[in-house]
Design an enzyme around this catalytic site. Sequence first.
Site, PDB file in Angstrom:
ATOM      1  N   TYR A   1       0.873  -1.163   0.000  1.00 40.66           N
ATOM      2  CA  TYR A   1       0.000   0.000   0.000  1.00 40.66           C
ATOM      3  C   TYR A   1       0.915   1.218   0.000  1.00 40.66           C
ATOM      4  CZ  TYR A   1      -4.184  -2.715   1.128  1.00 40.66           C
ATOM      5  OH  TYR A   1      -5.235  -3.589   1.092  1.00 40.66           O
TER       6      TYR A   1
ATOM      7  N   ASP B   1      -6.185  -1.052  -6.440  1.00 43.45           N
ATOM      8  CA  ASP B   1      -7.652  -1.071  -6.398  1.00 43.45           C
ATOM      9  C   ASP B   1      -8.201  -0.595  -5.067  1.00 43.45           C
ATOM     10  OD1 ASP B   1      -7.007  -3.176  -4.756  1.00 43.45           O
ATOM     11  OD2 ASP B   1      -7.875  -4.738  -6.020  1.00 43.45           O
TER      12      ASP B   1
ATOM     13  N   HIS C   1      -9.667  -7.281  -5.416  1.00 42.14           N
ATOM     14  CA  HIS C   1      -9.418  -7.238  -3.975  1.00 42.14           C
ATOM     15  C   HIS C   1     -10.362  -8.199  -3.231  1.00 42.14           C
ATOM     16  CE1 HIS C   1      -7.059  -4.420  -1.280  1.00 42.14           C
ATOM     17  NE2 HIS C   1      -7.679  -5.153  -0.401  1.00 42.14           N
TER      18      HIS C   1
END
Lengths: 505, 505, 505, 505
Positions: free
Chosen positions: B245, B273, B364
């Site tokens: 991330y 995403d 995800h």
Amino acid sequence: MNHSNEQQSNKLSGAEVAKHNSRESCWVIVHGRVYDVTEFMPEHPGGSKIILKYAGKDATEEFEPIHPPDTLEKYLAKDKHLGQVDMSTVEREEKEDDPEEKARQNRIKHMPILEQCYNLMDFEAVARRVMKKTAWAYYSSGADDEITMRENHSAYHKIWFRPRVLVDVEKVDFSTTMLGTKVDIPFYVTATALGKLGNPEGEVILTRGARKHNVIQMIPTLASCSFDEIVDAAEDGQVQWLQLYVNKNRDITKKIVQHAEERGCKGLFITVDAPQLGRREKDMRSKFSDTGSNVQNTGGDNVDRSQGAARAISSFIDPSLSWKDIPWFLSITKMPILLKGVQRVEDVLRAIECGLQGVVLSNHGGRQLDFARSGIEVLAEVMPVLRERGWENRIEMYVDGGVRRATDIIKALCLGAKGVGIGRPFLFAMSAYGLPGVDRAMQLLKDEMEMNMRLIGCSRVDQLNPTLVDTSGLSLHATTVPSDTLGLGVYDPLVSPQEMVRAKL
Amino acid sequence: MNHSNEQQSNKLSGAEVAKHNSRESCWVIVHGRVYDVTEFMPEHPGGSKIILKYAGKDATEEFEPIHPPDTLEKYLAKDKHLGQVDMSTVEREEKEDDPEEKARQNRIKHMPILEQCYNLMDFEAVARRVMKKTAWAYYSSGADDEITMRENHSAYHKIWFRPRVLVDVEKVDFSTTMLGTKVDIPFYVTATALGKLGNPEGEVILTRGARKHNVIQMIPTLASCSFDEIVDAAEDGQVQWLQLYVNKNRDITKKIVQHAEERGCKGLFITVDAPQLGRREKDMRSKFSDTGSNVQNTGGDNVDRSQGAARAISSFIDPSLSWKDIPWFLSITKMPILLKGVQRVEDVLRAIECGLQGVVLSNHGGRQLDFARSGIEVLAEVMPVLRERGWENRIEMYVDGGVRRATDIIKALCLGAKGVGIGRPFLFAMSAYGLPGVDRAMQLLKDEMEMNMRLIGCSRVDQLNPTLVDTSGLSLHATTVPSDTLGLGVYDPLVSPQEMVRAKL
Amino acid sequence: MNHSNEQQSNKLSGAEVAKHNSRESCWVIVHGRVYDVTEFMPEHPGGSKIILKYAGKDATEEFEPIHPPDTLEKYLAKDKHLGQVDMSTVEREEKEDDPEEKARQNRIKHMPILEQCYNLMDFEAVARRVMKKTAWAYYSSGADDEITMRENHSAYHKIWFRPRVLVDVEKVDFSTTMLGTKVDIPFYVTATALGKLGNPEGEVILTRGARKHNVIQMIPTLASCSFDEIVDAAEDGQVQWLQLYVNKNRDITKKIVQHAEERGCKGLFITVDAPQLGRREKDMRSKFSDTGSNVQNTGGDNVDRSQGAARAISSFIDPSLSWKDIPWFLSITKMPILLKGVQRVEDVLRAIECGLQGVVLSNHGGRQLDFARSGIEVLAEVMPVLRERGWENRIEMYVDGGVRRATDIIKALCLGAKGVGIGRPFLFAMSAYGLPGVDRAMQLLKDEMEMNMRLIGCSRVDQLNPTLVDTSGLSLHATTVPSDTLGLGVYDPLVSPQEMVRAKL
Amino acid sequence: MNHSNEQQSNKLSGAEVAKHNSRESCWVIVHGRVYDVTEFMPEHPGGSKIILKYAGKDATEEFEPIHPPDTLEKYLAKDKHLGQVDMSTVEREEKEDDPEEKARQNRIKHMPILEQCYNLMDFEAVARRVMKKTAWAYYSSGADDEITMRENHSAYHKIWFRPRVLVDVEKVDFSTTMLGTKVDIPFYVTATALGKLGNPEGEVILTRGARKHNVIQMIPTLASCSFDEIVDAAEDGQVQWLQLYVNKNRDITKKIVQHAEERGCKGLFITVDAPQLGRREKDMRSKFSDTGSNVQNTGGDNVDRSQGAARAISSFIDPSLSWKDIPWFLSITKMPILLKGVQRVEDVLRAIECGLQGVVLSNHGGRQLDFARSGIEVLAEVMPVLRERGWENRIEMYVDGGVRRATDIIKALCLGAKGVGIGRPFLFAMSAYGLPGVDRAMQLLKDEMEMNMRLIGCSRVDQLNPTLVDTSGLSLHATTVPSDTLGLGVYDPLVSPQEMVRAKL
């Protein structure tokens, strides 16, 4: 004896009223006044049975939510207004110990707190449990088999996303403009009838909710509150639109429209999908169980042909309304005029040619013609035709029906809508939780909207476009082959591992 | 009194801590140390309620699984670290006799033995019964209506085989190579957060399972174990990848990436995403029932806008991340860089043009945008375009989401994937049975893989190709016409022969 | 002590045998003889657990239905045959009072009489109730999620009729010819394994049923009865075919084939869809509950890799069998040779080019590769290609899997099949009612066939043609969008009129 | 002893009759007369079992509803008519205290009043509860798996509307003309057999209902009432049609047709979809439980081959009827001739070429060939072909099967039908409520029709046209992939907010 002078000081007694309890002579009390409805009864749009139930009695509680305050003034001849009654002499109906009502009160006592509602469906789930059965039936019902009513939301499930990634979506702005009005989020509160069935305050609660979230409210012709009450409830600068059922008497219509314009309404939405109000069987069934239990005659001639209702309604809603009336509407108001309830591309083109400012693709929440297609499906049919002609900016397109999620709003905007109308969800939120419910419902939509704008990779609504959705299955109305009953019955389904009953040691 | 010096020898007493049990002054104990979180509370990504529940108390058990070990070090200012507490003086919370927990313990006592699990679904069935409700809710939940989450597996059911027969499949070799690493079977353990919710040891169990079966583990940014713990758990030569991330602070990101490269990670998977972490209502509802039962206010202004969470998260995950950041990533590492979460062919082409080594077609696990299409469907959209351009070998394609069977893996490979990521199934296996569960889950996949490679008529994965599958129905997102409720209700279904009650003789 | 001489007159005692009750030394009694299976145990295709359950005991009842009579002769070395046991000295196992078995016996007592079965599904419904759980599981199970197994019948539901009217159908003749043999109706009894699981007499019952209705029986390699028993059960002129699993040792295969030809078999069907026997989880689960309840170890290393089974089977079924073996088969027999289990048009073309006489489009009753397409769907893919090449008469096409109605047979013939194979339905009829069940099942098909030939407007099978069916939906493998759980939950379904509770008089 | 002289004054005694209670000598009493059916029994279309049940007894109650009054006269040789019985000497059967019948009587006592029926489905719901099980089974059953029977209505759900708005629909006229007869609404009462099963008066009730609503009744060949009774029940000028099963003996057929013409019938509908009457398993099962409970033999040779029934019926219905008989029909009557049961476009074209006046696209209410397509689907196939040839006005097209709503009628008319036939719904209305039920059912259709004509934007039926409907999904016969049993089992569905159990204060 002349009771028609309302100014007379001598009040009627309850005992006197109670004598007029039959089809031959039927008086009812509403808000402390007595009315002779004997002659009116056969014309009552809601049927005569429900009136007879209150013959000689106080009908206020039943009357209140389903009639605007000025109803009796408008529709009952003055000489049938018999004056005031001394309420102290009116026998209080001993409310029967209704077990269903007791169960409902118990459900209300344990209803989920507002914070437990995480989406618009949740309000409906709560409202179903805590609303009066008849009110629930009125709001939740649709035409015939309620196929279209359910299709309206289901249609959104046939639209899938093709999201973009790696787009800067730190700041997301999902405000937009509708008929020139800037709004926070691309929905408006659409017109729905009889708000007081769900909440004693009625439609003004929606007015306050719309204000708080800066969205537009469309005021319904058939509101429980009067038009002026709803306008008065708006704050300075708050924009409202008018939904219009066109009366056979065009003078009445003209008065309504021009009054709305004077009071500041910014849009006129003429309902065109209801030349006759729909039959809703769930609603009829719920009313029957309310009033029908003393009916024992199954003979053929007692069949209620519903012609009374049809005839009565025809004075409120003119079934002869047609395209040739449009110029007249354009002549009586400067408000933008839109058609609410258009259902095919041919009629959208004609609306443009007539010089109208917009259409709402709608099937009246599935309450009129069953098997009408969803607004969102019609939108997908309409926009390519408009774009082919270069007409996509000559009109504002709206859709309503079935919107429950911000993703639904985004889908509609991707396909070319300017905004969407939302009705029942706010009614349910209002019925279950009042203004805080409406507030939370709108806030949830905003939260979802912010999130999903990010996830689809758009920071402004003008970036939403058709390449972001896959609608290839949208127009498919499939049923599956009727189920293989015997085959399914003999199939021994796979199961997950079972609990272990270990050998005793 | 100054508690900020952690070196002080005087331990705090439980009684002293217990006084700070309110929003005005809120201390909590974690691993024998006291922290003043009064000011931090409103910024807590998980909300303030859950902290208040432990105000003045020992929060270790709740804190542990959902925060990496260095969380407090990193995110709480040093002067709020108040030092050690004498645990002998801390009152032990009398655990309430929770009937739900008792039922769970009973289910654990009778849980199926590992040999009763015959496929990956079985672990989920067991995990659902034996996991803590909140942990189950976190792992099992998806976005909005969880449509995409379920579609992910369902999509594989729209792909059917066209197997070859009479091919020599005595020896079947289903090993392959991913980013240059030879693996036993074409799946990798994809990144999933908060492993300690399911098992006190956390992600290192997956590390050991991956080692045993020679597959790659992708290390999650939001692991319960620290990154180094997970790398340390790997054996010599065991390959791991990093899921990233991207932090708003690029220095932090750079440090993470370069540290991973130094520690030997062989691939960098940038999640694209999730510019904002998804709302998962099942998860929210489960947390509510955990912490919300003392909330009685249904007023509108008590509505939790979740803005705290959104704001807090935005420091971990940068929603402004965009294509123009890609060159910078290429400049800071020599690891192959792949985008995780690409969802349409346009973005795959752009990734290739940017010089990236691969993409993971993923939504995800259905936890972000509901109605995003499944990875496998996007793969079927992408590959023909790549092949048309001759680009199919310029990039490695992966898919994740919904893989439960070796047939799913084979389908993905037939359509052009290099491999698939599997996440939840291993979490569930780990939660129910620990490492043996993960081991068996992987072995079952290998057994299925060997069998099904034979049955489709291929002895090596490079023989898998599009002619072996029929995907004609894959992109159809159909719903059926809403059910004919009345019609189904009146239909008298066929039945099988009934028991004979023979005449008595 | 040497027990290997079977001729010895000294019988072993039960007590002596009972000592060998462990993995270290394991003897079992079958039909009054003792066998030392200690070394064989790890190689047992059915696993060692089931043998250990009978270590030192009489295993006849368990052994009988799942092994042909000559199994021990063939597969256990002679020196492990320890001779006879004096059965009077063998302790009779006190059958536990199994409540499940008691319930089954009760169901048998009240089972429907044969006349209550009106279609083939009905036999399955009865069999499910009266068969032993393990036998039911073996017959009824399929691969993985049993999708293909169910699709096999479901596919027929996607084919609809376009019947002709006003055709003279007074006399209907639905006999046909298969590989030169005239049969009464275009189905044959296809090969299915282990007939004694359902009925103690085994496959010979099917032989007698086939005789009575003049249809062909295909004899399975893995029958419970020996090949010769099945051939002996046929009457003069009754035609049988041989289904063949090809042994790694081609001498064995050659012997089997040539023996079958000598005994008069008129067709050789080489199974090509089973290079490895499928995993059937329902079957595994049922066996587990039979033998696994004393297993308490959930550790990873106790995981049964099933490699024993796979290895053991590989001597019966050669996974290296390939197209290049075909000429050899053509060289060893004059019987027509057909491939059973072809699943795509490319392989049908190749079979023709190899000079074979036919193929069975089949997926092994859904017991091998899940998501293999149904035979009937493949047929609709194959025939247009054959017709385009003018090859439709160069080969006989058969399909099996999912046939339950005469309409299914008619659909297959309309699409170009010469006939269909039916397996499980006759097994279930036999398991529930023995020969009368098989007789009635076949008669029901004939009755349906006569009726439906009339109704589709054909008096002979050669009139059946593709214009009589609509197959446009056949190749669509659709799933619907995952259900709108919340939406369905809040929807208040329409109801039929409720009972009237009339006012008391 | 000679009993054959009916004129004899000596009545038989009950005791005498009671002796003839076996297969060897079987007498039965009907309407006070005795018949020797020993020889007839094997030929009885309904099987011999049901006769044996009444051997030596009074069979009137069972006989009455399923045989027209003149049956015995016509089909039993005169010498088997044994004369009158003294009913006072016939032992009254003690009706067993049948708990099922008692439950039914109780349901009748509380049946909903007629006003609670709001649509045609409602009558079916009530009828199912109050009809005798065998009568219900006869009316409600269909062929095989009843797939086509259900598809008939389901097909209408695949047709969606494209309504016009802003059309003057104040006055709606939905009358039309069928074969030259002006009717109030475009449906007719189609022919259905055995009306007395549902109501003791039988088909004449439908005659009266049709009269009241000015629609046409089609008189069935297999009515419970005699043809003349039904014609006599019509009022002056009321139009009826004749449905014809063609007898093998063309003289009988000629007599029937010419008699009908003389009595004023205005149309001849030759049934062409029933060369053999269908097997309906629900019906068979219901009869079995009525008569079969004393049958204990499950042996194969007791299997009822139903050949008796097939042979017997073949005298009523000629399976050799074919296109070459059409000229003969044209020669014997001046009535318009139509074919009832045409199921594909090729046969419609041929009917036109033969000079017939119309066809009914029908599959016999799903009672004959299962997987026959619905009439409405065939209509959508037929009309474009007719229009292409300019033949659309050379013939009148009707459809029947599955019509339950006025929207269904409108859909059929949009697609080109002149009208629709409705059968079962009126039978159910008649069975539950008699004539008032039929009256209300027809009135409901008229109410729906008026409403929906308005809502679709048409004021006359000649405005209905194909652009008002979307039929793109109509011909898709889809099944979904068999359900993912394990996946659905482990999925933890979303729930609505739960009841709040507030903390005790």
